[in-house]
Design a protein around this motif. Structure first.
Motif, PDB file in Angstrom:
ATOM      1  N   UNK A  73       6.427 -22.747 -12.999  1.00  0.00           N
ATOM      2  CA  UNK A  73       6.565 -21.452 -12.333  1.00  0.00           C
ATOM      3  C   UNK A  73       7.317 -21.623 -11.030  1.00  0.00           C
ATOM      4  N   UNK A  74       8.350 -22.478 -11.056  1.00  0.00           N
ATOM      5  CA  UNK A  74       9.086 -22.770  -9.832  1.00  0.00           C
ATOM      6  C   UNK A  74      10.592 -22.765 -10.027  1.00  0.00           C
ATOM      7  N   UNK A  75      11.292 -22.564  -8.912  1.00  0.00           N
ATOM      8  CA  UNK A  75      12.752 -22.566  -8.913  1.00  0.00           C
ATOM      9  C   UNK A  75      13.243 -23.359  -7.713  1.00  0.00           C
ATOM     10  N   UNK A  76      14.262 -24.177  -7.924  1.00  0.00           N
ATOM     11  CA  UNK A  76      14.877 -24.896  -6.810  1.00  0.00           C
ATOM     12  C   UNK A  76      16.379 -24.982  -7.054  1.00  0.00           C
ATOM     13  N   UNK A  77      17.146 -24.873  -5.970  1.00  0.00           N
ATOM     14  CA  UNK A  77      18.610 -24.951  -6.071  1.00  0.00           C
ATOM     15  C   UNK A  77      19.094 -26.171  -5.308  1.00  0.00           C
ATOM     16  N   UNK A 341      15.098 -24.294 -13.201  1.00  0.00           N
ATOM     17  CA  UNK A 341      14.029 -23.321 -13.493  1.00  0.00           C
ATOM     18  C   UNK A 341      13.020 -23.998 -14.405  1.00  0.00           C
ATOM     19  N   UNK A 342      11.829 -24.190 -13.885  1.00  0.00           N
ATOM     20  CA  UNK A 342      10.762 -24.792 -14.708  1.00  0.00           C
ATOM     21  C   UNK A 342       9.647 -23.759 -14.825  1.00  0.00           C
ATOM     22  N   UNK A 387      19.062 -12.198  -4.331  1.00  0.00           N
ATOM     23  CA  UNK A 387      18.972 -12.420  -2.887  1.00  0.00           C
ATOM     24  C   UNK A 387      17.827 -13.352  -2.509  1.00  0.00           C
ATOM     25  N   UNK A 388      16.685 -13.221  -3.182  1.00  0.00           N
ATOM     26  CA  UNK A 388      15.505 -13.955  -2.697  1.00  0.00           C
ATOM     27  C   UNK A 388      15.011 -15.102  -3.577  1.00  0.00           C
ATOM     28  N   UNK A 389      15.338 -15.081  -4.872  1.00  0.00           N
ATOM     29  CA  UNK A 389      14.752 -16.122  -5.734  1.00  0.00           C
ATOM     30  C   UNK A 389      15.787 -16.764  -6.644  1.00  0.00           C
ATOM     31  N   UNK A 390      17.015 -16.884  -6.169  1.00  0.00           N
ATOM     32  CA  UNK A 390      18.100 -17.445  -6.964  1.00  0.00           C
ATOM     33  C   UNK A 390      18.135 -16.799  -8.343  1.00  0.00           C
ATOM     34  N   UNK A 391      17.989 -15.493  -8.381  1.00  0.00           N
ATOM     35  CA  UNK A 391      18.068 -14.758  -9.647  1.00  0.00           C
ATOM     36  C   UNK A 391      17.021 -15.193 -10.645  1.00  0.00           C
ATOM     37  N   UNK A 392      15.759 -15.227 -10.203  1.00  0.00           N
ATOM     38  CA  UNK A 392      14.698 -15.712 -11.097  1.00  0.00           C
ATOM     39  C   UNK A 392      13.423 -14.918 -10.897  1.00  0.00           C
ATOM     40  N   UNK A 393      12.630 -14.858 -11.967  1.00  0.00           N
ATOM     41  CA  UNK A 393      11.282 -14.333 -11.829  1.00  0.00           C
ATOM     42  C   UNK A 393      10.323 -15.126 -12.735  1.00  0.00           C
ATOM     43  N   UNK A 394       9.100 -14.627 -12.854  1.00  0.00           N
ATOM     44  CA  UNK A 394       8.044 -15.359 -13.573  1.00  0.00           C
ATOM     45  C   UNK A 394       8.365 -15.543 -15.060  1.00  0.00           C
ATOM     46  N   UNK A 395       7.582 -16.375 -15.725  1.00  0.00           N
ATOM     47  CA  UNK A 395       7.841 -16.638 -17.150  1.00  0.00           C
ATOM     48  C   UNK A 395       6.631 -16.403 -18.040  1.00  0.00           C
TER      49      UNK A 395
END
Lengths: 472, 138
Positions: A73-77, A341-342, A387-395
């Motif tokens: 449930x995480x995102x990193x760039x 995206x994991x 803008x806030x989550x590198x174009x990502x949400x929950x899974x």
């Protein structure tokens, strides 16, 4: 660890840089969900923020839970020149993902033959531990699958060209290189192509129980009176082996003793090992796209066999475990970064070049499956997410109870009866497997979707509930 | 002495500790612990054997590779584990004979282990008891 995170708005908690962190970390959650997060998961999030080349902030979504190395449930760039790529930031089940199908079959027509259909699809879609695909796959064929993904499936009669348009990456990662995949991974992948697998994977026939945005729902092809289908599975043993192989290679080449957790092992993105891992991971992503495409084809056939002519269209297929090169705005500048995206869904808003024409105006469909037998959500991607989550949400919902604890507390027969009483039919190869996935062991999916909606990183379109489930 | 136990600590994955009066026994019990997530190894017939030779860079990677081999044999040959015999560990090398059955259709399979991980992996000796701790991705 939790006390170090400061609440900065209704749905946002933040920890500033400390002890080796290169960037702050942010958790998007309601108070209810934040209070339920394990300490471990927050420590893992903090550890991610220490990795070389990480940009802006490490992100946790409302369904965050403890993983290995990176939280789920995480995102990193990561910066392409300075940054790293880590198999632990993607997960062992590469491109574990989900696709949503819409049909023109009326719910009452479906209910009349529900059990017959369930038997038919259970026969047509291999599921469960050790499930083997229905076709004999040679090594040559498999290499082709790895290079072409869902395109291979369509070329070989599993579906139609239009399906590819409605798959993330058009069903084919461009940089996939079958030669980067080990023989051991190929050996594991050959017998399993076209199978659901086990664990939390499932195939559900659903109906829409709430529509939040009628206009978008219509554009996504949703008809409230007709059944929908959700398919949740990944790259099977092939993907697991690719992750494991490259963890070993990266350890040997770059070491792990300087890292807070051995599972955070990584390679510079621009190193040979980093590039080869990306090519191998992309090949595994393609395997999963082909896998879901084949399963969708057999789902279509199952509808034809039981109900005659039924129109079955793909809404979208999304990856939940993947790394991608994408352009994002960082410190005011548009920059290409490597997004990990994991356990996260891409959630691009309108106008992104990656999206097919049909979703250019709306933003992409975002599919969040609940646990077996509970609700799932269809959302739409937003500019805010970019803008806030590198174009990502929950899974998904995220577990709150281990499988071991679930087995102590629930019996499969009882789970079956509870679902049956709620008018949900379930078929599974194992009672114990059913108990492990009891709906109570997951977080509240409604709460997860609400956080996504209220933060604005994925807006609710409709809520789907199951009519019947094949548990993998 | 218990063969193994689950900590229940990891909600999304499974963490277990396996014990032995030798390192070999602890490794063998770790294999049974992992198998117990997927099927009831006691019910698996000792119908076939697989001789395995595993190498690692250190003890942790040896354990990782050993457990991974069992997953590999399941995916590629339907091999279900009944027991581990003649296990020897020396210089980060492991030799063993896996006993089990490939008639997978005869058994109830309930869970899946996707992969072995290094997350919080421990290999320790306290007094005369060896303990290995593993988290597997399920």
């Amino acid at each position: 660890m939790k006390e170090k995170f400061k609440q900065i708005s209704d749905y946002e908690w933040r920890i500033e840089k400390e002890n080796g962190m290169r960037v702050p970390a942010i958790v998007f959650a309601s108070k209810l969900l934040f209070d339920a997060i394990e300490e471990d998961a927050l420590t893992q999030l903090r550890n991610v923020a220490t990795l070389k080349g990480i940009q802006k902030h490490a992100i946790a979504l409302p369904d965050i839970h403890s993983g290995y190395g990176f939280p789920i449930g995480g995102v990193a760039a990561f910066d392409i020149d300075e940054g790293v790529i880590s198999p632990g930031g993607i997960g062992y089940d590469i491109n574990c993902g989900v696709r949503l199908l819409v049909t023109d079959l009326k719910i009452e027509e479906f209910i009349k033959k529900r059990n017959q259909f369930l038997d038919e699809i259970f026969k047509n879609v291999p599921s469960g531990l050790g499930s083997k695909g229905r076709i004999r796959v040679t090594k040559e064929m498999l290499l082709d699958v790895l290079a072409k993904g869902a395109e291979w499936a369509v070329e070989n009669g599993y579906g139609i060209k239009e399906d590819l348009t409605k798959t993330e990456e058009y069903g084919k990662m461009p940089k996939a290189d079958p030669n980067a995949v080990s023989n051991r991974a190929l050996q594991r992948g050959m017998p399993q192509l076209g199978s659901l697998g086990s664990g939390n994977h499932f195939l559900e026939i659903q109906k829409v129980d709430k529509v939040f945005d009628g206009e978008i729902a219509e554009k996504f092809g949703i008809d409230k009176s007709c059944v929908t289908v959700m398919i949740h599975c990944g790259s099977r043993g092939l993907g697991h082996q690719v992750a494991s192989d490259y963890i070993k290679i990266m350890e040997q080449k770059f070491g792990w003793k300087h890292l807070p957790d051995r599972e955070l092992v990584n390679a510079p993105i621009n190193s040979d090992v980093g590039q080869t891992y990306y090519s191998a991971m992309s090949a595994a992503v393609n395997y999963a796209f082909a896998n879901r495409q084949m399963i969708m084809h057999w789902t279509r056939e199952s509808f034809y066999n039981v109900f005659g002519e039924v129109k079955v269209d793909l809404v979208y297929d999304v990856a939940h475990n993947v790394a991608k090169f994408e352009k994002h705005k960082i410190d005011g500048e548009i920059k290409k970064v490597c997004i990990h995206r994991k356990g996260a869904t891409r959630s691009f808003g309108p106008g992104r070049e990656e999206l097919p024409e049909i979703y250019q105006e709306t933003g992409q469909p975002v599919i969040i499956p609940g646990s077996m037998g509970t609700a799932s959500y269809l959302l739409v991607g937003t500019k805010k997410a970019e803008e806030v989550s590198f174009g990502s949400t929950a899974h998904g919902a995220g577990r709150v109870m281990s499988r071991h604890a679930a087995l102590k507390q629930f019996r499969g027969q009882q789970v079956y009866a509870t679902l049956h009483n709620k008018d949900i039919e379930v078929k599974s190869a194992s009672w114990k497997g059913l108990a492990e996935e009891a709906p109570q062991v997951y977080k509240d999916i409604d709460e997860v979707a609400n956080v996504s909606h209220n933060v604005g990183i994925g807006k609710k379109v409709c809520r789907l509930v199951p009519l019947c489930v094949i548990k993998g | 002495m218990k063969k193994f136990e689950f900590t229940g600590k990891k909600v999304a994955d499974a963490q277990f500790r396996a014990y032995g009066s030798s390192l070999e026994e602890a490794f063998a019990n770790a294999a049974l612990a992992m198998a117990s997530i997927m099927y009831d190894y006691v019910k698996i017939k000792p119908a076939e054997e697989r001789e395995i030779k595993i190498e690692g860079n250190d003890l942790q990677s040896l354990l990782y590779n050993f457990l991974e081999e069992i997953l590999f044999l399941l995916d590629t040959e339907n091999f279900l584990l009944h027991s581990v015999k003649e296990i020897k560990i020396k210089n980060n090398q492991l030799e063993a004979v896996l006993v089990g059955d490939t008639k997978i259709e005869n058994y109830e399979l309930f869970g899946q282990v996707k992969a072995v991980t290094y997350n919080e992996m421990k290999i320790e000796k306290e007094k005369d008891i060896y303990m290995v701790q593993v988290v597997v991705d399920i």
